[in-house]
Design a protein around this motif. Structure first.
Motif, mmCIF file in Angstrom:
data_model
loop_
_atom_site.group_PDB
_atom_site.id
_atom_site.type_symbol
_atom_site.label_atom_id
_atom_site.label_comp_id
_atom_site.label_asym_id
_atom_site.label_seq_id
_atom_site.Cartn_x
_atom_site.Cartn_y
_atom_site.Cartn_z
ATOM 1 N N SER A 161 -2.630 2.401 -4.363
ATOM 2 C CA SER A 161 -2.899 3.654 -3.642
ATOM 3 C C SER A 161 -4.407 3.816 -3.532
ATOM 4 C CB SER A 161 -2.331 4.833 -4.435
ATOM 5 O OG SER A 161 -2.893 6.052 -3.959
ATOM 6 N N ILE A 162 -4.894 4.252 -2.377
ATOM 7 C CA ILE A 162 -6.342 4.460 -2.265
ATOM 8 C C ILE A 162 -6.732 5.900 -2.593
ATOM 9 C CG2 ILE A 162 -6.674 2.553 -0.654
ATOM 10 C CD1 ILE A 162 -7.213 4.836 1.495
ATOM 11 N N GLY A 163 -5.783 6.735 -2.995
ATOM 12 C CA GLY A 163 -6.142 8.086 -3.393
ATOM 13 C C GLY A 163 -4.943 9.013 -3.337
ATOM 14 N N ASP A 164 -5.101 10.192 -3.930
ATOM 15 C CA ASP A 164 -3.979 11.128 -4.024
ATOM 16 C C ASP A 164 -3.842 11.976 -2.775
ATOM 17 O OD1 ASP A 164 -3.346 10.123 -6.471
ATOM 18 O OD2 ASP A 164 -4.401 11.674 -7.602
ATOM 19 N N TYR A 165 -3.486 11.317 -1.696
ATOM 20 C CA TYR A 165 -3.195 11.981 -0.429
ATOM 21 C C TYR A 165 -2.305 11.035 0.340
ATOM 22 C CZ TYR A 165 -7.235 9.002 0.125
ATOM 23 O OH TYR A 165 -8.089 7.942 0.037
ATOM 24 N N VAL A 166 -1.581 11.559 1.311
ATOM 25 C CA VAL A 166 -0.624 10.709 2.018
ATOM 26 C C VAL A 166 -1.131 10.412 3.424
ATOM 27 C CG1 VAL A 166 1.763 10.481 2.795
ATOM 28 C CG2 VAL A 166 1.262 11.726 0.686
ATOM 29 N N LEU A 167 -1.277 9.143 3.706
ATOM 30 C CA LEU A 167 -1.653 8.687 5.044
ATOM 31 C C LEU A 167 -0.381 8.476 5.858
ATOM 32 C CD1 LEU A 167 -4.154 5.957 3.814
ATOM 33 C CD2 LEU A 167 -4.777 8.160 4.816
ATOM 34 N N SER A 168 -0.532 8.385 7.171
ATOM 35 C CA SER A 168 0.661 8.208 7.998
ATOM 36 C C SER A 168 1.169 6.772 7.944
ATOM 37 C CB SER A 168 0.380 8.635 9.437
ATOM 38 O OG SER A 168 -0.660 7.866 9.963
ATOM 39 N N LEU A 202 0.856 -1.190 0.000
ATOM 40 C CA LEU A 202 0.000 0.000 0.000
ATOM 41 C C LEU A 202 0.886 1.232 0.000
ATOM 42 C CD1 LEU A 202 -2.867 -0.977 0.038
ATOM 43 C CD2 LEU A 202 -1.624 -2.380 1.669
ATOM 44 N N THR A 203 0.750 2.050 -1.023
ATOM 45 C CA THR A 203 1.635 3.202 -1.174
ATOM 46 C C THR A 203 0.977 4.270 -2.042
ATOM 47 O OG1 THR A 203 3.785 3.914 -2.079
ATOM 48 C CG2 THR A 203 2.768 1.999 -3.122
ATOM 49 N N PRO A 204 1.195 5.557 -1.714
ATOM 50 C CA PRO A 204 0.557 6.607 -2.521
ATOM 51 C C PRO A 204 1.040 6.624 -3.970
ATOM 52 C CG PRO A 204 1.779 7.548 -0.648
ATOM 53 C CD PRO A 204 1.911 6.067 -0.555
HETATM 54 N N1 ADE Z 1 0.159 4.895 2.441
HETATM 55 C C1 ADE Z 1 0.218 6.211 2.672
HETATM 56 N N2 ADE Z 1 -0.660 6.880 1.909
HETATM 57 C C2 ADE Z 1 -1.309 5.942 1.166
HETATM 58 C C3 ADE Z 1 -2.326 5.993 0.171
HETATM 59 N N3 ADE Z 1 -2.867 7.153 -0.216
HETATM 60 N N4 ADE Z 1 -2.737 4.839 -0.375
HETATM 61 C C4 ADE Z 1 -2.179 3.679 -0.009
HETATM 62 N N5 ADE Z 1 -1.225 3.555 0.915
HETATM 63 C C5 ADE Z 1 -0.778 4.681 1.502
#
Ligand code: ADE
Length: 224
Positions: free
Chosen positions: A131-138, A86-88
């Motif tokens: 990626s679940i969307g164009d934003y960054v989760l922690s 899982l990654t942006p």
């Molecule tokens: N890890 C950090 N941000 C993410 C995102 N937008 N989608 C998937 N994994 C993430």
């Protein structure tokens, strides 16, 4: 289906995966999800799982060795159809991918933290980046929960009404039409008469029209 998830914050995944539809899927034996804490695989007396990045710059990077040790252990027990990171910067997760993943037997998901995981782990093991969307989760945990939920509800037998997952928004690239329940009038607002008519053909047509109208208004990009 079986899903293994690697995380440094396994608590983050407990609640989202233990309610409602997810719990029903588990109770029925249709889905098993195991969250694996990476921490015990960390290095040194502090069980370190991250380090400074080569070349300098702010933010830590998750090291190869702890991840490789846990992934190798899990791979010795199961053959995974996909190893997902899982990654942006991954492929934008959407319904089509959820549909495809719901047909698999074994998935492994890797949740990153900080700046992410060492690139070599991606090269060595990962078969799909989402990626679940164009934003960054922690961290990747909430993204993993989103992906697991969207897959889990597609497994045959999980949702009571077999057809309802198939009439969802996005299932056919259209937004869903408006829905109503009792009472038929609320604060002067009436349910469209057609829905009370009992004429299933006309109701189906009305729903298709509203779905198309709503999609044209809100998400013309979906119509291509
Ligand atoms: N890890 C950090 N941000 C993410 C995102 N937008 N989608 C998937 N994994 C993430």
């Amino acid at each position: 289906m079986h899903i293994d998830i690697i995380s440094t914050v396994p608590e983050l995944l407990e609640s989202p995966l233990s309610h409602s539809i997810m719990q029903r899927a588990k109770d029925k034996g249709l889905l098993t999800v195991n969250v694996h804490d990476l921490r015990p695989y960390g290095l040194g007396k502090h069980n370190s799982v991250d380090d400074y990045q080569f070349g300098g710059g702010a933010g830590m990077v998750m090291r190869c060795e702890p991840l490789a040790a846990l992934i190798d252990e899990l791979k010795s027990r199961r053959t995974y159809d996909e190893i997902i990171y899982l990654t942006p910067d991954g492929e934008r997760f959407a319904q089509r991918r959820a549909n495809r993943l719901s047909l698999q037997n074994n998935l492994l998901m890797i949740c990153g933290h900080y700046k992410g995981i060492d690139e070599r782990i991606r090269e060595e093991y990962v078969t799909l980046e989402l990626s679940i969307g164009d934003y960054v989760l922690s961290g990747g945990e909430l993204a993993a929960a989103v992906v697991v939920d969207s897959i889990g509800r597609l497994l045959p037998g999980v949702i009571g009404d077999e057809t309802s997952a198939l009439t969802d928004t996005f299932q056919d690239d259209l937004l869903a039409p408006p829905v109503y329940t009792r009472p038929a009038e609320w604060r002067g607002r009436e349910v469209p008469a057609i829905l009370l008519s009992g004429n299933t053909g006309a109701i189906e047509e009305w729903r298709e029209e509203r779905a198309l109208e709503r999609t044209e208004e809100r998400r013309p990009d979906l119509l291509g």
